[in-house]
Write an enzyme that holds these catalytic residues in place. Structure first.
Site, PDB file in Angstrom:
ATOM      1  N   TRP A 102      31.388  64.393   8.272  1.00  0.00           N
ATOM      2  CA  TRP A 102      30.780  64.785   6.994  1.00  0.00           C
ATOM      3  C   TRP A 102      31.809  65.010   5.902  1.00  0.00           C
ATOM      4  O   TRP A 102      31.441  65.207   4.752  1.00  0.00           O
ATOM      5  CB  TRP A 102      29.946  66.055   7.163  1.00  0.00           C
ATOM      6  CG  TRP A 102      30.666  67.147   7.913  1.00  0.00           C
ATOM      7  CD1 TRP A 102      30.521  67.475   9.226  1.00  0.00           C
ATOM      8  CD2 TRP A 102      31.681  68.035   7.405  1.00  0.00           C
ATOM      9  NE1 TRP A 102      31.366  68.503   9.584  1.00  0.00           N
ATOM     10  CE2 TRP A 102      32.095  68.875   8.475  1.00  0.00           C
ATOM     11  CE3 TRP A 102      32.286  68.210   6.159  1.00  0.00           C
ATOM     12  CZ2 TRP A 102      33.069  69.863   8.332  1.00  0.00           C
ATOM     13  CZ3 TRP A 102      33.268  69.193   6.023  1.00  0.00           C
ATOM     14  CH2 TRP A 102      33.637  70.008   7.103  1.00  0.00           C
ATOM     15  N   ASN A 103      33.108  65.028   6.219  1.00  0.00           N
ATOM     16  CA  ASN A 103      34.044  65.431   5.158  1.00  0.00           C
ATOM     17  C   ASN A 103      34.294  64.311   4.147  1.00  0.00           C
ATOM     18  O   ASN A 103      34.373  64.568   2.951  1.00  0.00           O
ATOM     19  CB  ASN A 103      35.345  66.001   5.752  1.00  0.00           C
ATOM     20  CG  ASN A 103      36.105  65.012   6.586  1.00  0.00           C
ATOM     21  OD1 ASN A 103      35.542  64.056   7.116  1.00  0.00           O
ATOM     22  ND2 ASN A 103      37.400  65.223   6.722  1.00  0.00           N
ATOM     23  N   GLU A 158      39.845  58.637  15.558  1.00  0.00           N
ATOM     24  CA  GLU A 158      40.584  59.257  14.447  1.00  0.00           C
ATOM     25  C   GLU A 158      40.164  60.712  14.435  1.00  0.00           C
ATOM     26  O   GLU A 158      39.052  61.042  14.011  1.00  0.00           O
ATOM     27  CB  GLU A 158      40.218  58.576  13.120  1.00  0.00           C
ATOM     28  CG  GLU A 158      40.530  57.086  13.062  1.00  0.00           C
ATOM     29  CD  GLU A 158      42.019  56.801  12.937  1.00  0.00           C
ATOM     30  OE1 GLU A 158      42.793  57.722  12.623  1.00  0.00           O
ATOM     31  OE2 GLU A 158      42.417  55.656  13.182  1.00  0.00           O
ATOM     32  N   LYS A 207      26.572  55.594  12.362  1.00  0.00           N
ATOM     33  CA  LYS A 207      25.899  56.878  12.629  1.00  0.00           C
ATOM     34  C   LYS A 207      26.615  57.930  11.784  1.00  0.00           C
ATOM     35  O   LYS A 207      27.704  58.390  12.136  1.00  0.00           O
ATOM     36  CB  LYS A 207      26.035  57.196  14.129  1.00  0.00           C
ATOM     37  CG  LYS A 207      24.937  58.028  14.715  1.00  0.00           C
ATOM     38  CD  LYS A 207      24.737  59.384  14.092  1.00  0.00           C
ATOM     39  CE  LYS A 207      25.665  60.444  14.607  1.00  0.00           C
ATOM     40  NZ  LYS A 207      25.582  61.723  13.858  1.00  0.00           N
ATOM     41  N   PRO A 208      26.034  58.286  10.630  1.00  0.00           N
ATOM     42  CA  PRO A 208      26.684  59.309   9.800  1.00  0.00           C
ATOM     43  C   PRO A 208      26.473  60.696  10.405  1.00  0.00           C
ATOM     44  O   PRO A 208      25.651  60.868  11.316  1.00  0.00           O
ATOM     45  CB  PRO A 208      25.946  59.209   8.463  1.00  0.00           C
ATOM     46  CG  PRO A 208      24.641  58.567   8.771  1.00  0.00           C
ATOM     47  CD  PRO A 208      24.781  57.795  10.056  1.00  0.00           C
ATOM     48  N   CYS A 223      41.130  65.712   7.097  1.00  0.00           N
ATOM     49  CA  CYS A 223      41.934  65.549   8.309  1.00  0.00           C
ATOM     50  C   CYS A 223      43.396  65.539   7.919  1.00  0.00           C
ATOM     51  O   CYS A 223      44.218  66.232   8.485  1.00  0.00           O
ATOM     52  CB  CYS A 223      41.545  64.258   9.008  1.00  0.00           C
ATOM     53  SG  CYS A 223      41.667  62.818   7.968  1.00  0.00           S
TER      54      CYS A 223
HETATM   55  P1  NAD Z   1      32.464  66.109  14.701  1.00  0.00           P
HETATM   56  O1  NAD Z   1      33.325  65.592  15.780  1.00  0.00           O
HETATM   57  O2  NAD Z   1      31.668  67.310  14.956  1.00  0.00           O
HETATM   58  O3  NAD Z   1      31.442  64.990  14.209  1.00  0.00           O
HETATM   59  C1  NAD Z   1      31.860  63.704  13.826  1.00  0.00           C
HETATM   60  C2  NAD Z   1      30.759  62.707  14.092  1.00  0.00           C
HETATM   61  O4  NAD Z   1      30.584  62.624  15.517  1.00  0.00           O
HETATM   62  C3  NAD Z   1      29.392  63.095  13.541  1.00  0.00           C
HETATM   63  O5  NAD Z   1      28.694  61.936  13.118  1.00  0.00           O
HETATM   64  C4  NAD Z   1      28.688  63.705  14.741  1.00  0.00           C
HETATM   65  O6  NAD Z   1      27.282  63.635  14.668  1.00  0.00           O
HETATM   66  C5  NAD Z   1      29.213  62.816  15.858  1.00  0.00           C
HETATM   67  N1  NAD Z   1      29.173  63.440  17.183  1.00  0.00           N
HETATM   68  C6  NAD Z   1      29.296  64.749  17.497  1.00  0.00           C
HETATM   69  N2  NAD Z   1      29.187  64.923  18.833  1.00  0.00           N
HETATM   70  C7  NAD Z   1      29.017  63.688  19.362  1.00  0.00           C
HETATM   71  C8  NAD Z   1      28.837  63.197  20.684  1.00  0.00           C
HETATM   72  N3  NAD Z   1      28.833  64.016  21.725  1.00  0.00           N
HETATM   73  N4  NAD Z   1      28.681  61.875  20.864  1.00  0.00           N
HETATM   74  C9  NAD Z   1      28.697  61.028  19.815  1.00  0.00           C
HETATM   75  N5  NAD Z   1      28.841  61.429  18.542  1.00  0.00           N
HETATM   76  C10 NAD Z   1      29.005  62.750  18.308  1.00  0.00           C
HETATM   77  O7  NAD Z   1      33.443  66.297  13.451  1.00  0.00           O
HETATM   78  P2  NAD Z   1      33.079  66.845  12.012  1.00  0.00           P
HETATM   79  O8  NAD Z   1      33.003  68.323  12.093  1.00  0.00           O
HETATM   80  O9  NAD Z   1      31.928  66.085  11.441  1.00  0.00           O
HETATM   81  O10 NAD Z   1      34.373  66.385  11.187  1.00  0.00           O
HETATM   82  C11 NAD Z   1      35.512  67.133  11.102  1.00  0.00           C
HETATM   83  C12 NAD Z   1      36.559  66.657  12.094  1.00  0.00           C
HETATM   84  O11 NAD Z   1      36.851  65.283  11.868  1.00  0.00           O
HETATM   85  C13 NAD Z   1      37.875  67.389  11.919  1.00  0.00           C
HETATM   86  O12 NAD Z   1      38.430  67.654  13.176  1.00  0.00           O
HETATM   87  C14 NAD Z   1      38.724  66.378  11.155  1.00  0.00           C
HETATM   88  O13 NAD Z   1      40.102  66.560  11.287  1.00  0.00           O
HETATM   89  C15 NAD Z   1      38.265  65.106  11.766  1.00  0.00           C
HETATM   90  N6  NAD Z   1      38.593  63.985  10.881  1.00  0.00           N
HETATM   91  C16 NAD Z   1      39.570  63.100  11.274  1.00  0.00           C
HETATM   92  C17 NAD Z   1      39.925  62.054  10.422  1.00  0.00           C
HETATM   93  C18 NAD Z   1      40.992  61.067  10.817  1.00  0.00           C
HETATM   94  O14 NAD Z   1      41.071  60.016  10.193  1.00  0.00           O
HETATM   95  N7  NAD Z   1      41.808  61.338  11.808  1.00  0.00           N
HETATM   96  C19 NAD Z   1      39.295  61.908   9.188  1.00  0.00           C
HETATM   97  C20 NAD Z   1      38.314  62.834   8.835  1.00  0.00           C
HETATM   98  C21 NAD Z   1      37.967  63.862   9.699  1.00  0.00           C
END
Ligand code: NAD
Length: 488
Positions: free
Chosen positions: A150-151, A249, A174-175, A283
């Site tokens: 979501w960020n 990522e 899948k957003p 991130c």
């Molecule tokens: P999150 O892992 O909770 O969710 C990310 C996505 O994964 C969402 O679409 C969510 O619905 C999905 N998801 C969650 N559980 C899942 C599962 N069990 N199976 C499949 N899909 C699943 O992360 P968030 O809170 O939305 O985002 C923040 C995190 O993302 C932070 O840790 C940030 O550092 C990281 N991030 C990394 C990068 C990068 O390029 N390395 C960029 C942006 C954000």
């Protein structure tokens, strides 16, 4: 109510279920979005599977032309899209507009690359056939899935859609459950530009349900996740048994090192953008700041002044100059996490120099606002060091040498970004060689360029997005051998 995009059409969830999308600035309802289930996943994967052969056979120029038409349509609707992004995500309009611009730039980059994917020809030893040679042929993989956080919902969708499509694969996006709306608008516009049904689809709903069903579907060959390290571990577990290709990522805790000879003014700006952009929910963010003693006082004066210029507030209006507007945190849980990390540090002896609390303004009481903070005297075992800090809190330490700075920088489970601010090229080179991170910026803010591969090491993930390199993760490298050419 917003709808998903499945097999060339807008669609509700087959179950009819939907969930609310709320505005982080005031809790108001922005819209509802479908809560996809297993049967929606099956329908989308089937459509993608059927669309795959014809899309793989579409010429690179035709793929690029379709993408470019879609890019133009998105540009023409920029105002509506950025307003939606601000409403669902919370980031101020100028940041939403910056994100959309970055998305469009990345998509244009991949449209341009479409006709430039190359294989190779390899001379082979003559023992098994004179004049034999090998080819490395690149083939698309099949049905791909892109899971987005979501960020930065738009740029991180683009880093998956662009390379997947130009490589000849269909992709299902899948957003995050809380940010589907601007994404759906864009996916619709890209499709209406002429993509064949099933090539680009979007399913909305929860990660544990629709995300996991997508990963586990046998026809899915490739999963790209941007998300937390914890989710990355889960995706690996699910994708592993069927040997699906994955890129992850994940989280980060970027160190920034400011040396005695740094341009302090520039470095202060780098730290401020690096930590507080998107309310610190990045991130690639400056999550640990190491200042050499020689520049500490000057740097801290500049930093305090800049952070003092921030005003938290609702993002759809323009801030009064000279203040910088910072939006709310994305969810209540996100704010609580930051509060608990800060409280842990304070309990262990840290001092908060500015901010670090909810604003007192009663007009902001319904939003997840949090005042940007600077913290010093932080013990190394506090959560501000051992956990990812995904909000506007900047921990600062004094260091006495480059050895100490690099040792502290590497004292983290993550290895995403990092930066060093110095005119000393030998020191810059040491930082590039020795800091355990996917990227080291020298005298530059932490920013992901579309042109340069980007990915993390350690708990920050596997593989790369951005750059021409990202396309390779959507292609299979097949060997072919031409032998027996020695006979007339
Ligand atoms: P999150 O892992 O909770 O969710 C990310 C996505 O994964 C969402 O679409 C969510 O619905 C999905 N998801 C969650 N559980 C899942 C599962 N069990 N199976 C499949 N899909 C699943 O992360 P968030 O809170 O939305 O985002 C923040 C995190 O993302 C932070 O840790 C940030 O550092 C990281 N991030 C990394 C990068 C990068 O390029 N390395 C960029 C942006 C954000």
């Amino acid at each position: 109510m917003a709808q998903m995009y499945v097999n060339g059409q807008w669609a509700d969830a087959l179950s009819g279920e939907a969930h609310e999308v709320n505005n982080p600035a005031n809790g108001s309802l922005v819209d509802t979005a479908p809560m996809a289930g297993k049967e929606d996943v099956q329908a989308a994967v089937r459509a993608a599977h059927l669309a795959f052969p014809a899309w793989a056979d579409t010429s690179p120029d035709d793929r690029a032309a379709l993408l470019r038409k879609g890019i133009q349509a998105v540009e023409a609707n920029a105002k509506e899209i950025t307003a939606l992004l601000t409403a669902e995500q919370g980031k101020p309009l100028f940041e939403a507009s910056g994100e959309l611009h970055h998305f469009l730039h990345g998509m244009e980059f991949y449209a341009g690359l479409s006709s430039k994917i190359r294989g190779s020809q390899v001379p082979l030893p003559p023992a098994l056939g004179k004049h034999a040679y090998g080819l490395v042929v690149k083939r698309p993989l099949g049905v791909c899935v892109g899971i987005v956080p979501w960020n930065f919902p738009l740029t991180l969708m683009g880093t998956k859609v662009g390379p997947a499509l130009i490589a000849g694969n269909p992709i299902i996006i899948k957003p995050a459950r809380t940010t589907p709306l601007a994404t759906l608008k864009i996916i619709g516009l890209l499709n209406e530009a002429g993509l064949p049904p099933g090539v680009l689809q979007c399913l909305t709903g929860s990660g544990s349900s629709v995300g996991e069903s997508l990963i586990c579907d046998p026809a899915v060959r490739r999963v790209a996740l941007t998300g937390s390290s914890e989710t990355g571990r889960r995706v690996m577990q699910l994708a592993g048994p069927d040997f699906k290709r994955i890129t992850l990522e994940l989280g980060g805790s970027d160190p920034m090192i400011v040396c005695p000879d740094a341009d302090v003014k520039k470095a202060v700006s780098g730290a401020v953008v690096g930590r507080y952009w998107n309310a610190g929910q990045q991130c690639l963010a400056v999550k640990r700041l190491y200042l050499f003693e020689e520049v500490y006082d000057e740097f801290m004066d500049g930093l305090m002044q800049k952070v003092g210029n921030y005003r938290v507030g609702e993002g759809s209006t323009k801030p009064e100059k000279p203040f910088i507007r910072m939006g709310p945190l994305h969810t209540a849980a996100q704010r609580e996490e930051i509060e608990s990390q800060l409280a842990d540090a304070v309990e262990k002896g840290a001092n908060v120099l500015i901010g670090g609390k909810r604003p007192e303004d009663s007009e902001l009481a319904q939003g997840h606002y949090f005042e940007p903070a600077i913290v010093v005297d932080i013990p190394e075992d506090s959560k501000l060091v051992t956990e990812e800090v995904f909000g506007p809190v900047l921990p600062v330490w004094k260091v006495g040498s480059l050895d100490e700075a690099i040792q502290k920088a590497n004292n983290s489970p993550w290895g995403l970004g990092s930066s060093i601010w110095t005119q000393n090229m030998a020191w810059a080179n040491r930082a590039i060689r020795e800091i355990e991170a996917g990227v080291t910026w020298v005298n530059q803010i932490h920013y992901g360029y579309d042109e340069l591969p980007f990915g993390g090491t350690k708990a920050s993930g596997i593989g790369h997005e951005h750059g021409p390199e990202a396309v390779e993760y959507y292609l299979e490298h097949k060997g072919a051998v031409f032998g027996g050419l020695d006979r007339e």
